[in-house]
Write a protein that holds these residues in place. Structure first.
Motif, PDB file in Angstrom:
ATOM      1  N   GLY A   1     -30.719   8.024  14.411  1.00  0.00           N
ATOM      2  CA  GLY A   1     -31.087   9.408  14.790  1.00  0.00           C
ATOM      3  C   GLY A   1     -30.125  10.619  13.514  1.00  0.00           C
ATOM      4  O   GLY A   1     -29.154  10.079  12.934  1.00  0.00           O
ATOM      5  N   ARG A   2     -30.828  11.519  13.408  1.00  0.00           N
ATOM      6  CA  ARG A   2     -30.524  12.535  13.078  1.00  0.00           C
ATOM      7  C   ARG A   2     -29.421  12.646  12.357  1.00  0.00           C
ATOM      8  O   ARG A   2     -28.235  12.784  11.964  1.00  0.00           O
ATOM      9  CB  ARG A   2     -31.238  13.341  11.878  1.00  0.00           C
ATOM     10  N   LYS A   3     -29.594  13.058  14.063  1.00  0.00           N
ATOM     11  CA  LYS A   3     -27.675  14.466  14.674  1.00  0.00           C
ATOM     12  C   LYS A   3     -25.957  13.428  14.012  1.00  0.00           C
ATOM     13  O   LYS A   3     -25.387  13.851  13.847  1.00  0.00           O
ATOM     14  CB  LYS A   3     -28.130  14.478  15.564  1.00  0.00           C
ATOM     15  N   CYS A   4     -26.617  11.961  14.395  1.00  0.00           N
ATOM     16  CA  CYS A   4     -25.716  11.071  14.829  1.00  0.00           C
ATOM     17  C   CYS A   4     -25.017  10.167  13.436  1.00  0.00           C
ATOM     18  O   CYS A   4     -23.812  10.733  12.620  1.00  0.00           O
ATOM     19  CB  CYS A   4     -25.831   9.392  15.472  1.00  0.00           C
ATOM     20  N   LEU A   5     -25.907  10.415  12.631  1.00  0.00           N
ATOM     21  CA  LEU A   5     -25.548  10.064  11.138  1.00  0.00           C
ATOM     22  C   LEU A   5     -25.329  11.037  10.088  1.00  0.00           C
ATOM     23  O   LEU A   5     -24.871  10.413   9.166  1.00  0.00           O
ATOM     24  CB  LEU A   5     -27.327   9.144  10.613  1.00  0.00           C
ATOM     25  N   SER A   6     -26.068  12.297  10.099  1.00  0.00           N
ATOM     26  CA  SER A   6     -25.308  13.393   9.194  1.00  0.00           C
ATOM     27  C   SER A   6     -24.024  14.155   9.832  1.00  0.00           C
ATOM     28  O   SER A   6     -23.030  14.254   9.622  1.00  0.00           O
ATOM     29  CB  SER A   6     -25.830  14.541   9.813  1.00  0.00           C
ATOM     30  N   THR A   7     -23.389  13.358  11.912  1.00  0.00           N
ATOM     31  CA  THR A   7     -22.109  14.087  11.453  1.00  0.00           C
ATOM     32  C   THR A   7     -20.990  12.964  12.217  1.00  0.00           C
ATOM     33  O   THR A   7     -20.188  13.817  12.442  1.00  0.00           O
ATOM     34  CB  THR A   7     -22.304  15.261  13.265  1.00  0.00           C
ATOM     35  N   HIS A   8     -21.188  11.402  12.257  1.00  0.00           N
ATOM     36  CA  HIS A   8     -20.362  11.171  13.007  1.00  0.00           C
ATOM     37  C   HIS A   8     -19.352  10.420  11.992  1.00  0.00           C
ATOM     38  O   HIS A   8     -17.890  10.769  11.952  1.00  0.00           O
ATOM     39  CB  HIS A   8     -21.026   9.577  12.992  1.00  0.00           C
ATOM     40  N   ALA A   9     -19.481  10.739  10.406  1.00  0.00           N
ATOM     41  CA  ALA A   9     -18.822   9.849   9.483  1.00  0.00           C
ATOM     42  C   ALA A   9     -17.726  11.493   9.179  1.00  0.00           C
ATOM     43  O   ALA A   9     -16.407  10.977   9.346  1.00  0.00           O
ATOM     44  CB  ALA A   9     -19.073  10.005   8.337  1.00  0.00           C
ATOM     45  N   CYS A  10     -18.263  12.403   9.568  1.00  0.00           N
ATOM     46  CA  CYS A  10     -17.024  13.707   9.170  1.00  0.00           C
ATOM     47  C   CYS A  10     -15.819  14.310  10.827  1.00  0.00           C
ATOM     48  O   CYS A  10     -15.451  14.708  10.288  1.00  0.00           O
ATOM     49  CB  CYS A  10     -17.427  15.170   9.017  1.00  0.00           C
ATOM     50  N   MET A  11     -16.382  13.822  11.881  1.00  0.00           N
ATOM     51  CA  MET A  11     -15.611  13.618  13.066  1.00  0.00           C
ATOM     52  C   MET A  11     -15.021  12.341  13.520  1.00  0.00           C
ATOM     53  O   MET A  11     -14.655  12.856  15.004  1.00  0.00           O
ATOM     54  CB  MET A  11     -16.187  14.236  14.016  1.00  0.00           C
ATOM     55  N   CYS A  12     -14.879  11.304  13.059  1.00  0.00           N
ATOM     56  CA  CYS A  12     -14.474  10.182  13.365  1.00  0.00           C
ATOM     57  C   CYS A  12     -13.241  10.348  14.101  1.00  0.00           C
ATOM     58  O   CYS A  12     -12.555  10.512  13.203  1.00  0.00           O
ATOM     59  CB  CYS A  12     -14.742   8.871  12.624  1.00  0.00           C
ATOM     60  N   PRO A  13     -13.406   9.814  15.624  1.00  0.00           N
ATOM     61  CA  PRO A  13     -11.872   9.881  15.855  1.00  0.00           C
ATOM     62  C   PRO A  13     -11.245   9.214  15.601  1.00  0.00           C
ATOM     63  O   PRO A  13      -9.767   9.536  15.421  1.00  0.00           O
ATOM     64  CB  PRO A  13     -11.253   9.813  17.090  1.00  0.00           C
ATOM     65  N   LEU A  14     -11.455   7.929  14.771  1.00  0.00           N
ATOM     66  CA  LEU A  14     -10.978   6.971  14.197  1.00  0.00           C
ATOM     67  C   LEU A  14     -10.220   6.752  12.644  1.00  0.00           C
ATOM     68  O   LEU A  14     -10.267   6.189  11.475  1.00  0.00           O
ATOM     69  CB  LEU A  14     -10.798   5.185  14.762  1.00  0.00           C
ATOM     70  N   ALA A  15     -10.845   7.917  12.100  1.00  0.00           N
ATOM     71  CA  ALA A  15     -10.368   7.816  10.851  1.00  0.00           C
ATOM     72  C   ALA A  15      -9.232   7.789   9.724  1.00  0.00           C
ATOM     73  O   ALA A  15      -9.209   6.971   8.859  1.00  0.00           O
ATOM     74  CB  ALA A  15     -10.827   9.263   9.654  1.00  0.00           C
ATOM     75  N   ASP A  16      -8.248   8.189  10.509  1.00  0.00           N
ATOM     76  CA  ASP A  16      -7.404   8.104  10.297  1.00  0.00           C
ATOM     77  C   ASP A  16      -5.977   7.258  11.251  1.00  0.00           C
ATOM     78  O   ASP A  16      -4.470   7.758  11.014  1.00  0.00           O
ATOM     79  CB  ASP A  16      -5.756   9.474   9.992  1.00  0.00           C
ATOM     80  N   ALA A  17      -6.865   6.585  11.619  1.00  0.00           N
ATOM     81  CA  ALA A  17      -5.597   5.593  12.853  1.00  0.00           C
ATOM     82  C   ALA A  17      -5.442   4.376  12.479  1.00  0.00           C
ATOM     83  O   ALA A  17      -5.838   3.356  12.010  1.00  0.00           O
ATOM     84  CB  ALA A  17      -7.601   4.855  14.176  1.00  0.00           C
ATOM     85  N   GLU A  18      -4.029   4.863  12.600  1.00  0.00           N
ATOM     86  CA  GLU A  18      -3.125   3.653  12.226  1.00  0.00           C
ATOM     87  C   GLU A  18      -1.504   3.874  13.139  1.00  0.00           C
ATOM     88  O   GLU A  18      -1.289   4.757  13.090  1.00  0.00           O
ATOM     89  CB  GLU A  18      -2.335   4.317  10.582  1.00  0.00           C
ATOM     90  N   CYS A  19      -1.980   2.455  13.370  1.00  0.00           N
ATOM     91  CA  CYS A  19      -0.444   2.056  14.593  1.00  0.00           C
ATOM     92  C   CYS A  19       0.797   2.685  14.071  1.00  0.00           C
ATOM     93  O   CYS A  19       1.448   2.789  12.705  1.00  0.00           O
ATOM     94  CB  CYS A  19      -0.572   1.294  14.749  1.00  0.00           C
ATOM     95  N   VAL A  20       0.972   3.782  14.777  1.00  0.00           N
ATOM     96  CA  VAL A  20       3.140   4.252  13.988  1.00  0.00           C
ATOM     97  C   VAL A  20       3.638   3.497  14.266  1.00  0.00           C
ATOM     98  O   VAL A  20       4.875   3.368  13.270  1.00  0.00           O
ATOM     99  CB  VAL A  20       3.218   4.902  15.046  1.00  0.00           C
ATOM    100  N   GLU A  21       3.739   1.632  15.226  1.00  0.00           N
ATOM    101  CA  GLU A  21       4.180   1.162  15.237  1.00  0.00           C
ATOM    102  C   GLU A  21       4.785   0.031  14.159  1.00  0.00           C
ATOM    103  O   GLU A  21       5.040  -0.175  13.622  1.00  0.00           O
ATOM    104  CB  GLU A  21       4.703   0.688  16.678  1.00  0.00           C
ATOM    105  N   CYS A  22       3.380   0.049  14.540  1.00  0.00           N
ATOM    106  CA  CYS A  22       2.948  -1.887  13.877  1.00  0.00           C
ATOM    107  C   CYS A  22       2.391  -1.312  11.998  1.00  0.00           C
ATOM    108  O   CYS A  22       2.225  -2.314  11.378  1.00  0.00           O
ATOM    109  CB  CYS A  22       2.305  -2.869  13.684  1.00  0.00           C
ATOM    110  N   GLU A  23       2.128  -0.266  11.762  1.00  0.00           N
ATOM    111  CA  GLU A  23       1.596   0.428  10.710  1.00  0.00           C
ATOM    112  C   GLU A  23      -0.250  -0.498   9.912  1.00  0.00           C
ATOM    113  O   GLU A  23      -0.289  -1.515   9.622  1.00  0.00           O
ATOM    114  CB  GLU A  23       2.121   0.036   9.165  1.00  0.00           C
ATOM    115  N   ARG A  24      -0.651  -0.565  11.367  1.00  0.00           N
ATOM    116  CA  ARG A  24      -2.266  -1.580  10.995  1.00  0.00           C
ATOM    117  C   ARG A  24      -3.329  -0.966  11.052  1.00  0.00           C
ATOM    118  O   ARG A  24      -3.758   0.036  12.521  1.00  0.00           O
ATOM    119  CB  ARG A  24      -2.225  -2.435  12.044  1.00  0.00           C
ATOM    120  N   SER A  25      -4.211  -0.817  10.784  1.00  0.00           N
ATOM    121  CA  SER A  25      -5.399  -0.074  10.794  1.00  0.00           C
ATOM    122  C   SER A  25      -6.332  -0.789  11.332  1.00  0.00           C
ATOM    123  O   SER A  25      -6.446  -2.024  12.209  1.00  0.00           O
ATOM    124  CB  SER A  25      -6.184   0.719   9.088  1.00  0.00           C
TER     125      SER A  25
END
Length: 313
Positions: free
Chosen positions: A111-135
């Motif tokens: 879908g055009r909307k999913c392809l154009s918007t997901h990478a900008c608003m992905c909630p796991l873009a900076d997801a790194e565990c604060v305890e073990c520092e794993r992405s």
């Protein structure tokens, strides 16, 4: 005087308010309920993991991929949003996907909307565990957010972190800048602030929201609304009694330390004495054995057995 609102006008205003709340709730989806963080079971190895394009354990492709943005597994072609046209045909599987997200490692539909918007608003873009520092790429589990400090957590550390998250990095609830009681607590810095020192020139407080932390900018909370506890130490000056002398009770600490050292030295001396006593007992037993052998030889030396073969008969 203003005109009285009619029933139709009230209904229209209520409808607009509900629509506004629905639009706001769509933008603020819970991290655990987001499609890119959904739970998935591999078709080949039957292991449960986060939604991925390829299995984390066996690296196999799934039969029914889930879109990381809209969460659908079948494209019905009800609108002209699809980049790849498939009129009158429902597309599933790899015919539905259009890309793989570099952040969450999940499929994105064509879908055009999913392809154009997901990478900008992905909630796991900076997801790194604060305890073990794993992405996301370093483990196969899902990603969660702490209920108190709102930091990212993996499945292995989420319960352990949240159990110890409401602990201050201080021994009292006093403000870090003065001696007054801290009424505002930052759960990321693990510090308390009073009403005067919670105000910051760098981070401005928005209208209708709680004041931000002057150190990190995270939203603070009322200390009385939390189950905050202070740091407790099991060494140093807190090991002494309440009537300890010296500077801040350190005299009792050094006394305990010296008594433990003398106790260890006394134990070593006792062990050494026991070893010496055992050695003395062994020497006495050896001497007694030698004496008994000499006595036996003396008894049988004067014994006359007559004429025997050993005497040369």
């Amino acid at each position: 005087m203003p005109k009285k609102k009619t029933g139709a006008r009230k209904k229209a205003e209520n409808r607009r308010e509900r629509e506004k709340q629905i639009r706001a709730s769509r933008a603020n989806i819970d991290l655990a309920k987001h499609p890119c963080n959904a739970s998935m079971e591999c078709d080949k190895c039957q292991r449960r993991q986060k939604n991925r394009a390829f299995c984390y354990f066996c690296n196999s492709v799934q039969k029914l991929p889930i879109c990381a943005q809209c969460g659908k597994t079948k494209c019905m072609m009800k609108s002209s949003d699809c980049v790849i046209k498939h009129a009158g045909v429902y597309s599933t599987g790899l015919a539905m996907v259009g890309a793989i997200c570099d952040f969450c490692e999940a499929w994105v539909c064509h879908g055009r909307k999913c392809l154009s918007t997901h990478a900008c608003m992905c909630p796991l873009a900076d997801a790194e565990c604060v305890e073990c520092e794993r992405s996301v790429w370093d483990h196969g589990g899902r990603i969660f957010a702490c209920s108190f400090c709102h930091d990212f957590l993996c499945e292995d550390d989420q319960f352990e972190h949240q159990a110890s998250c409401q602990v201050l990095e201080a021994e009292t609830f006093k403000c870090v800048s003065c001696n007054r009681l801290g009424q505002h607590s930052c759960l990321r810095c693990k510090a308390c602030f009073c009403d005067d020192h919670v105000r910051s020139k760098v981070f401005k407080q928005e209208k209708g929201k709680k004041p931000p932390c002057p150190k990190c900018g995270h939203e603070t909370q009322q200390t009385k609304d939390l189950s905050m506890s202070t740091r407790s130490l099991k060494f140093g000056r807190q090991t002494g009694g309440e009537d300890a002398d010296g500077a801040s009770g350190y005299d009792a600490y050094w006394k305990n330390l010296s008594s433990s050292k003398t106790g260890d030295a006394g134990d070593h001396e006792d062990e050494y004495d026991e070893y010496e006593a055992e050695d003395d007992d062994e020497d006495d037993n050896d001497e007694r054995g030698k004496d008994s052998d000499s006595e036996v030889t003396d008894v049988f030396s004067n014994l006359n057995l007559g004429r025997t073969y050993a005497s040369g008969y």
